[in-house]
Design a protein around this motif. Structure first.
Motif, PDB file in Angstrom:
ATOM      1  N   ASP A  17       9.116  30.162  28.510  1.00  0.00           N
ATOM      2  CA  ASP A  17       9.682  29.347  29.586  1.00  0.00           C
ATOM      3  C   ASP A  17      11.197  29.222  29.444  1.00  0.00           C
ATOM      4  N   TRP A  18      11.647  29.108  28.207  1.00  0.00           N
ATOM      5  CA  TRP A  18      13.058  28.854  27.909  1.00  0.00           C
ATOM      6  C   TRP A  18      13.605  29.898  26.945  1.00  0.00           C
ATOM      7  N   PHE A  19      14.909  30.133  27.039  1.00  0.00           N
ATOM      8  CA  PHE A  19      15.641  30.935  26.066  1.00  0.00           C
ATOM      9  C   PHE A  19      16.680  29.999  25.463  1.00  0.00           C
ATOM     10  N   LEU A  20      16.629  29.831  24.143  1.00  0.00           N
ATOM     11  CA  LEU A  20      17.550  28.939  23.442  1.00  0.00           C
ATOM     12  C   LEU A  20      18.397  29.736  22.454  1.00  0.00           C
ATOM     13  N   PHE A  21      19.693  29.491  22.472  1.00  0.00           N
ATOM     14  CA  PHE A  21      20.639  30.178  21.587  1.00  0.00           C
ATOM     15  C   PHE A  21      21.168  29.161  20.583  1.00  0.00           C
ATOM     16  N   LEU A  22      20.827  29.334  19.307  1.00  0.00           N
ATOM     17  CA  LEU A  22      21.318  28.459  18.241  1.00  0.00           C
ATOM     18  C   LEU A  22      22.694  28.964  17.820  1.00  0.00           C
ATOM     19  N   ALA A  23      23.737  28.252  18.227  1.00  0.00           N
ATOM     20  CA  ALA A  23      25.114  28.702  17.993  1.00  0.00           C
ATOM     21  C   ALA A  23      25.594  28.258  16.613  1.00  0.00           C
ATOM     22  N   THR A  24      25.800  29.238  15.751  1.00  0.00           N
ATOM     23  CA  THR A  24      26.337  29.020  14.405  1.00  0.00           C
ATOM     24  C   THR A  24      27.372  30.112  14.156  1.00  0.00           C
ATOM     25  N   SER A  25      28.089  30.008  13.064  1.00  0.00           N
ATOM     26  CA  SER A  25      29.041  31.086  12.754  1.00  0.00           C
ATOM     27  C   SER A  25      28.296  32.407  12.568  1.00  0.00           C
ATOM     28  N   ASN A  26      27.089  32.361  12.024  1.00  0.00           N
ATOM     29  CA  ASN A  26      26.306  33.587  11.822  1.00  0.00           C
ATOM     30  C   ASN A  26      25.824  34.198  13.137  1.00  0.00           C
ATOM     31  N   PRO A  64      24.705  24.070  20.486  1.00  0.00           N
ATOM     32  CA  PRO A  64      25.896  24.152  19.647  1.00  0.00           C
ATOM     33  C   PRO A  64      25.662  23.371  18.355  1.00  0.00           C
ATOM     34  N   THR A  65      26.186  23.888  17.261  1.00  0.00           N
ATOM     35  CA  THR A  65      26.058  23.184  15.977  1.00  0.00           C
ATOM     36  C   THR A  65      27.448  22.992  15.378  1.00  0.00           C
ATOM     37  N   ARG A  66      27.512  22.040  14.469  1.00  0.00           N
ATOM     38  CA  ARG A  66      28.761  21.850  13.736  1.00  0.00           C
ATOM     39  C   ARG A  66      28.439  21.787  12.257  1.00  0.00           C
ATOM     40  N   ASP A  67      29.338  22.354  11.474  1.00  0.00           N
ATOM     41  CA  ASP A  67      29.233  22.268  10.028  1.00  0.00           C
ATOM     42  C   ASP A  67      30.434  21.460   9.541  1.00  0.00           C
ATOM     43  N   GLN A  68      30.751  21.550   8.286  1.00  0.00           N
ATOM     44  CA  GLN A  68      31.854  20.760   7.741  1.00  0.00           C
ATOM     45  C   GLN A  68      33.207  21.167   8.327  1.00  0.00           C
TER      46      GLN A  68
END
Length: 164
Positions: free
Chosen positions: A85-94, A121-125
Protein backbone atom coordinates in the motif's frame (compact mmCIF):
# COMPACT_ATOMS: atom_id res chain seq x y z
CA UNK A 1 11.98 17.79 12.39
CA UNK A 2 13.13 14.17 12.10
CA UNK A 3 12.96 10.95 14.07
CA UNK A 4 15.93 10.49 16.36
CA UNK A 5 17.95 7.41 15.37
CA UNK A 6 18.42 6.56 19.07
CA UNK A 7 14.61 6.26 19.37
CA UNK A 8 14.61 3.77 16.49
CA UNK A 9 17.41 1.79 18.16
CA UNK A 10 15.39 1.66 21.39
CA UNK A 11 12.35 0.43 19.46
CA UNK A 12 14.55 -2.23 17.81
CA UNK A 13 15.41 -3.59 21.25
CA UNK A 14 11.67 -3.87 21.97
CA UNK A 15 11.20 -5.79 18.71
CA UNK A 16 13.41 -8.60 20.03
CA UNK A 17 10.99 -9.02 22.92
CA UNK A 18 7.77 -9.02 20.88
CA UNK A 19 6.28 -11.82 18.87
CA UNK A 20 5.69 -10.93 15.24
CA UNK A 21 2.06 -10.27 14.47
CA UNK A 22 0.59 -12.23 11.61
CA UNK A 23 -0.94 -10.09 8.90
CA UNK A 24 -4.59 -9.28 9.50
CA UNK A 25 -7.24 -8.68 6.86
CA UNK A 26 -7.24 -5.04 5.71
CA UNK A 27 -3.92 -4.41 7.44
CA UNK A 28 -1.93 -1.63 5.78
CA UNK A 29 1.29 -2.80 4.14
CA UNK A 30 4.44 -0.83 3.45
CA UNK A 31 7.69 -1.49 1.62
CA UNK A 32 10.73 -0.12 3.44
CA UNK A 33 13.48 1.37 1.30
CA UNK A 34 16.62 1.58 3.42
CA UNK A 35 20.31 0.78 3.51
CA UNK A 36 21.21 -2.67 4.79
CA UNK A 37 23.80 -0.88 6.94
CA UNK A 38 20.83 0.48 8.94
CA UNK A 39 19.38 -2.87 10.00
CA UNK A 40 18.83 -1.82 13.60
CA UNK A 41 17.05 1.38 12.54
CA UNK A 42 14.88 -0.61 10.11
CA UNK A 43 13.88 -3.03 12.88
CA UNK A 44 13.06 -0.13 15.17
CA UNK A 45 10.87 1.47 12.52
CA UNK A 46 9.21 -1.90 11.88
CA UNK A 47 8.36 -2.11 15.59
CA UNK A 48 6.95 1.43 15.70
CA UNK A 49 4.87 0.89 12.57
CA UNK A 50 3.62 -2.49 13.79
CA UNK A 51 2.35 -0.68 16.89
CA UNK A 52 0.38 1.56 14.51
CA UNK A 53 -1.13 -1.31 12.50
CA UNK A 54 1.32 -1.53 9.59
CA UNK A 55 2.93 -4.66 8.20
CA UNK A 56 6.38 -3.46 7.10
CA UNK A 57 8.24 -5.46 4.44
CA UNK A 58 12.02 -5.52 4.85
CA UNK A 59 13.82 -7.28 2.02
CA UNK A 60 16.55 -8.97 4.09
CA UNK A 61 13.81 -10.69 6.13
CA UNK A 62 12.52 -12.28 2.92
CA UNK A 63 14.09 -15.73 2.54
CA UNK A 64 13.13 -15.84 -1.17
CA UNK A 65 15.51 -13.00 -2.03
CA UNK A 66 18.77 -13.95 -3.78
CA UNK A 67 21.83 -13.96 -1.52
CA UNK A 68 23.74 -11.77 -4.00
CA UNK A 69 21.74 -8.93 -5.62
CA UNK A 70 21.02 -9.49 -9.31
CA UNK A 71 18.27 -9.01 -11.91
CA UNK A 72 15.98 -11.35 -9.95
CA UNK A 73 16.43 -9.07 -6.92
CA UNK A 74 15.22 -6.10 -8.97
CA UNK A 75 12.18 -8.02 -10.21
CA UNK A 76 11.24 -9.11 -6.69
CA UNK A 77 11.68 -5.57 -5.36
CA UNK A 78 9.46 -4.15 -8.13
CA UNK A 79 6.76 -6.70 -7.31
CA UNK A 80 6.93 -5.97 -3.59
CA UNK A 81 6.78 -2.22 -4.13
CA UNK A 82 3.73 -2.66 -6.39
CA UNK A 83 1.98 -5.00 -3.93
CA UNK A 84 2.46 -2.75 -0.90
CA UNK A 85 0.00 0.00 0.00
CA UNK A 86 2.83 2.36 0.93
CA UNK A 87 6.44 3.00 -0.06
CA UNK A 88 8.55 4.34 2.82
CA UNK A 89 12.08 5.72 2.46
CA UNK A 90 14.17 5.65 5.66
CA UNK A 91 16.49 8.64 5.14
CA UNK A 92 19.91 8.14 6.74
CA UNK A 93 23.43 8.96 5.64
CA UNK A 94 23.70 5.34 4.44
CA UNK A 95 20.48 5.31 2.38
CA UNK A 96 21.33 8.69 0.84
CA UNK A 97 24.55 7.21 -0.60
CA UNK A 98 23.16 3.76 -1.45
CA UNK A 99 23.05 2.50 -5.03
CA UNK A 100 19.72 0.68 -4.58
CA UNK A 101 17.72 3.21 -2.55
CA UNK A 102 17.46 5.95 -5.22
CA UNK A 103 16.57 3.26 -7.77
CA UNK A 104 13.76 1.96 -5.52
CA UNK A 105 12.45 5.48 -4.88
CA UNK A 106 12.52 6.24 -8.61
CA UNK A 107 10.60 3.04 -9.34
CA UNK A 108 8.01 3.84 -6.65
CA UNK A 109 7.67 7.42 -7.90
CA UNK A 110 6.84 6.19 -11.38
CA UNK A 111 4.43 3.47 -10.23
CA UNK A 112 2.67 4.70 -7.09
CA UNK A 113 0.65 7.75 -6.27
CA UNK A 114 2.71 10.37 -4.40
CA UNK A 115 0.08 10.17 -1.66
CA UNK A 116 1.36 6.64 -0.99
CA UNK A 117 5.05 7.52 -0.79
CA UNK A 118 6.57 8.90 2.39
CA UNK A 119 10.05 9.75 3.59
CA UNK A 120 11.09 9.11 7.18
CA UNK A 121 13.79 11.70 7.86
CA UNK A 122 16.16 10.78 10.68
CA UNK A 123 18.69 12.68 12.70
CA UNK A 124 21.83 11.47 14.37
CA UNK A 125 24.28 13.36 16.57
CA UNK A 126 25.53 15.44 13.63
CA UNK A 127 22.73 16.10 11.15
CA UNK A 128 19.27 15.45 9.77
CA UNK A 129 19.12 13.17 6.74
CA UNK A 130 17.05 13.65 3.59
CA UNK A 131 17.61 15.50 0.29
CA UNK A 132 15.92 18.46 -1.31
CA UNK A 133 14.16 16.29 -3.89
CA UNK A 134 12.58 14.23 -1.11
CA UNK A 135 10.62 17.28 -0.01
CA UNK A 136 8.08 16.53 -2.74
CA UNK A 137 6.85 13.55 -0.71
CA UNK A 138 4.89 13.31 2.49
CA UNK A 139 6.93 12.50 5.55
CA UNK A 140 6.45 10.52 8.73
CA UNK A 141 7.59 12.12 11.94
CA UNK A 142 6.78 12.35 15.62
CA UNK A 143 3.41 14.10 16.06
CA UNK A 144 3.08 16.92 18.58
CA UNK A 145 1.08 14.70 20.95
CA UNK A 146 3.55 11.84 20.60
CA UNK A 147 3.31 8.82 18.35
CA UNK A 148 3.83 8.94 14.61
CA UNK A 149 2.09 11.20 12.14
CA UNK A 150 1.95 11.64 8.38
CA UNK A 151 2.76 15.20 7.34
CA UNK A 152 1.98 16.94 4.07
CA UNK A 153 4.84 17.55 1.66
CA UNK A 154 3.48 20.88 0.47
CA UNK A 155 3.85 22.62 3.81
CA UNK A 156 7.21 23.73 5.15
CA UNK A 157 5.72 23.71 8.66
CA UNK A 158 4.46 20.17 8.37
CA UNK A 159 0.69 19.94 8.50
CA UNK A 160 -0.39 16.78 10.27
CA UNK A 161 -2.52 14.79 7.86
CA UNK A 162 -3.31 12.01 10.30
CA UNK A 163 -1.86 10.15 13.20
CA UNK A 164 -0.72 6.71 12.27
Amino acid sequence: MAINQDDLRNAARRSNQQAFITKRANQRTAFLCHSHLDRELALGLQTLLREHGFDLYIDWQDMTMPKIPNAETATKLRNRIAMSDWFLFLATSNSMTSKWCPWELGYADGNKSNTNIAVIPTRDQQSTHGSEYMQVYRHIDIASGGGLGMFDAASSRGVLLKSL
